[in-house]
Enzyme design. Structure first.
Site, PDB file in Angstrom:
ATOM      1  N   ALA A  26      10.666   2.911  -0.437  1.00  0.00           N
ATOM      2  CA  ALA A  26      11.987   2.279  -0.244  1.00  0.00           C
ATOM      3  C   ALA A  26      12.032   0.918  -0.931  1.00  0.00           C
ATOM      4  O   ALA A  26      13.061   0.532  -1.498  1.00  0.00           O
ATOM      5  CB  ALA A  26      12.286   2.140   1.251  1.00  0.00           C
ATOM      6  N   ALA A  27      10.916   0.176  -0.897  1.00  0.00           N
ATOM      7  CA  ALA A  27      10.899  -1.157  -1.515  1.00  0.00           C
ATOM      8  C   ALA A  27      10.967  -1.049  -3.040  1.00  0.00           C
ATOM      9  O   ALA A  27      11.659  -1.845  -3.691  1.00  0.00           O
ATOM     10  CB  ALA A  27       9.645  -1.917  -1.087  1.00  0.00           C
ATOM     11  N   ASP A  57      14.014   2.433   7.474  1.00  0.00           N
ATOM     12  CA  ASP A  57      13.212   1.828   6.388  1.00  0.00           C
ATOM     13  C   ASP A  57      14.091   1.101   5.378  1.00  0.00           C
ATOM     14  O   ASP A  57      13.883  -0.076   5.078  1.00  0.00           O
ATOM     15  CB  ASP A  57      12.427   2.913   5.625  1.00  0.00           C
ATOM     16  CG  ASP A  57      11.184   3.333   6.350  1.00  0.00           C
ATOM     17  OD1 ASP A  57      11.107   3.108   7.562  1.00  0.00           O
ATOM     18  OD2 ASP A  57      10.281   3.904   5.695  1.00  0.00           O
ATOM     19  N   PRO A 116       0.833  -1.208   0.000  1.00  0.00           N
ATOM     20  CA  PRO A 116       0.000   0.000   0.000  1.00  0.00           C
ATOM     21  C   PRO A 116       0.870   1.260   0.000  1.00  0.00           C
ATOM     22  O   PRO A 116       1.865   1.332   0.726  1.00  0.00           O
ATOM     23  CB  PRO A 116      -0.805  -0.114   1.303  1.00  0.00           C
ATOM     24  CG  PRO A 116      -0.707  -1.533   1.721  1.00  0.00           C
ATOM     25  CD  PRO A 116       0.554  -2.089   1.135  1.00  0.00           C
ATOM     26  N   GLY A 133       3.086   3.871   5.367  1.00  0.00           N
ATOM     27  CA  GLY A 133       4.091   3.507   6.373  1.00  0.00           C
ATOM     28  C   GLY A 133       4.602   2.084   6.230  1.00  0.00           C
ATOM     29  O   GLY A 133       5.206   1.549   7.151  1.00  0.00           O
ATOM     30  N   GLY A 158       6.683   1.298   3.780  1.00  0.00           N
ATOM     31  CA  GLY A 158       7.960   1.388   3.072  1.00  0.00           C
ATOM     32  C   GLY A 158       7.855   1.175   1.574  1.00  0.00           C
ATOM     33  O   GLY A 158       8.808   0.714   0.946  1.00  0.00           O
ATOM     34  N   SER A 159       6.698   1.529   1.001  1.00  0.00           N
ATOM     35  CA  SER A 159       6.513   1.267  -0.429  1.00  0.00           C
ATOM     36  C   SER A 159       7.582   1.964  -1.283  1.00  0.00           C
ATOM     37  O   SER A 159       8.147   1.348  -2.197  1.00  0.00           O
ATOM     38  CB  SER A 159       5.088   1.652  -0.833  1.00  0.00           C
ATOM     39  OG  SER A 159       5.060   2.540  -1.875  1.00  0.00           O
TER      40      SER A 159
HETATM   41  O1  PMV Z   1       6.381   6.471   8.016  1.00  0.00           O
HETATM   42  P1  PMV Z   1       7.456   5.459   7.909  1.00  0.00           P
HETATM   43  O2  PMV Z   1       7.024   4.058   8.078  1.00  0.00           O
HETATM   44  O3  PMV Z   1       8.382   5.684   6.766  1.00  0.00           O
HETATM   45  O4  PMV Z   1       8.333   5.584   9.229  1.00  0.00           O
HETATM   46  C1  PMV Z   1       9.024   6.704   9.571  1.00  0.00           C
HETATM   47  C2  PMV Z   1       9.770   6.418  10.820  1.00  0.00           C
HETATM   48  C3  PMV Z   1      10.204   7.670  11.543  1.00  0.00           C
HETATM   49  O5  PMV Z   1      10.901   7.224  12.706  1.00  0.00           O
HETATM   50  C4  PMV Z   1       8.992   8.483  11.988  1.00  0.00           C
HETATM   51  C5  PMV Z   1      11.106   8.536  10.688  1.00  0.00           C
HETATM   52  C6  PMV Z   1      12.480   7.970  10.431  1.00  0.00           C
HETATM   53  O6  PMV Z   1      13.167   8.537   9.559  1.00  0.00           O
HETATM   54  O7  PMV Z   1      12.890   7.003  11.093  1.00  0.00           O
END
Ligand code: PMV
Length: 318
Positions: free
Chosen positions: A107-108, A156, A98, A102, A104-105
């Site tokens: 980054a993946a 991530d 999705p 959050g 990691g789409s």
């Molecule tokens: O929103 P996501 O799953 O990419 O997570 C971010 C995680 C944070 O700690 C809020 C930011 C970071 O850079 O680690």
């Protein structure tokens, strides 16, 4: 003709988001039920390299794209790393992760492209040090993540490139952690797109206004992370429930929860989840709930009823 392919899983942050930006540890795990995949094929002669991102409906010609276009950036960085001039390749990317939730789409997708390009290069040219190590993939993806997030902690790209649960401290090599007994999580998408860049920036401003208060919150989160790591290692995952609740309460105090995430957490707990917390940047995105197998159906139903767009069930450590 296919020249190469690459794949990368989704991810969730189990404990420690936001505090991880300030040097505290975090625990994160890959989610292999969802993934991004990239395939490299020969393109027309002289056309250069194009990326076709099916799910985004986006086609990018690398030679014409802006410097901050993430798809073009990952290609440029990878080709430079491999020492290759732009070949006439067509890269097709598909993802079941999705978007903007959050998991990691971004980054993946980047990691899948890095791997696919390296795989294609490996079959076409004599390049040393291939396949790329997880550390090399992670470093390339981190450069692209900076375009999305400003100053990401690196958690991530690390968990996605290493494809195993990691104990992560900013600036240090990731440490895999022992999982004494697998545990099951429900991952509920709130359906609210919330850019991580904004919540990270808001936390920064709040920390600058009240440094002592926020440092104390980060320290409390670090204690939760260490306790969670121990509970996971000794095979007592049920102990994670209260720790998830505590981490969620601390994130709430930091101002990164929202009524919808709080409602999802309450619904999961009422249906029998052992604990629940937001995961990732917050104010939207995902909620994760620790669930025993016998109550999973109830919890999934309750999360849907409380507004989750979809729910993914995953086992950590299986
Ligand atoms: O929103 P996501 O799953 O990419 O997570 C971010 C995680 C944070 O700690 C809020 C930011 C970071 O850079 O680690």
């Amino acid at each position: 003709m296919q020249l190469g392919s690459g794949r990368a899983p989704g991810k969730i942050i189990l404990f420690g988001e936001h505090a991880v930006v300030y040097g505290r540890p975090a625990l994160a795990a890959p989610v292999t039920q969802v993934a991004a995949e990239a395939v490299v094929e020969q393109g027309p002669r002289g056309a250069g390299l194009t990326v076709w991102a099916e799910d985004l409906g986006q086609q990018v010609a690398v030679r014409d794209a802006a410097a901050d276009d993430p798809l073009a950036a990952v290609v440029r960085l990878t080709l430079a790393h491999l020492g290759l001039a732009e070949p006439d390749w067509r890269v097709t990317v598909r993802s079941t992760i999705p978007i903007a939730s959050g998991m990691g789409s971004g980054a993946a997708v980047s990691a899948a492209i890095v791997r696919a390009l390296a795989d294609a290069a490996n079959t076409q040219y004599p390049i040393p040090n291939l396949p790329l190590s997880p550390g090399a993939v992670s470093a390339l993806v981190y450069e692209v993540e900076k375009l999305h997030h400003g100053a990401p902690s690196g958690v991530d790209n690390t968990v996605i490139a290493y494809e195993q649960p990691v104990y992560f401290v900013r600036g240090q090599p990731p440490q895999p952690f022992t999982i004494g007994r697998p545990f099951t999580l429900a991952i509920a998408d709130s359906g609210i797109a919330s850019p991580t860049r904004i919540t990270v920036e808001d936390v920064r401003q709040a920390w600058e206004r009240e440094p002592a208060h926020f440092d104390a919150l980060f320290d409390q989160i670090a204690d939760v992370v260490e306790a969670a790591r121990d509970a996971i290692a000794v095979g007592e995952p049920d102990a994670l429930g209260p720790l998830m609740d505590e981490n969620h309460a601390l994130l709430r105090e930091m101002g990164v929860s929202c009524p919808e995430l709080d409602a999802l957490a309450a619904a999961a707990r009422a249906a029998g989840a052992l604990g629940a917390k937001l995961s990732g940047g917050g104010r939207g995105g995902n909620l994760i709930a620790l669930v025993a197998p016998e109550t999973m159906d109830w919890v999934v139903m309750a999360l849907r009823k409380a507004g989750a767009l979809h729910v993914i069930v995953t086992q950590v450590g299986a």
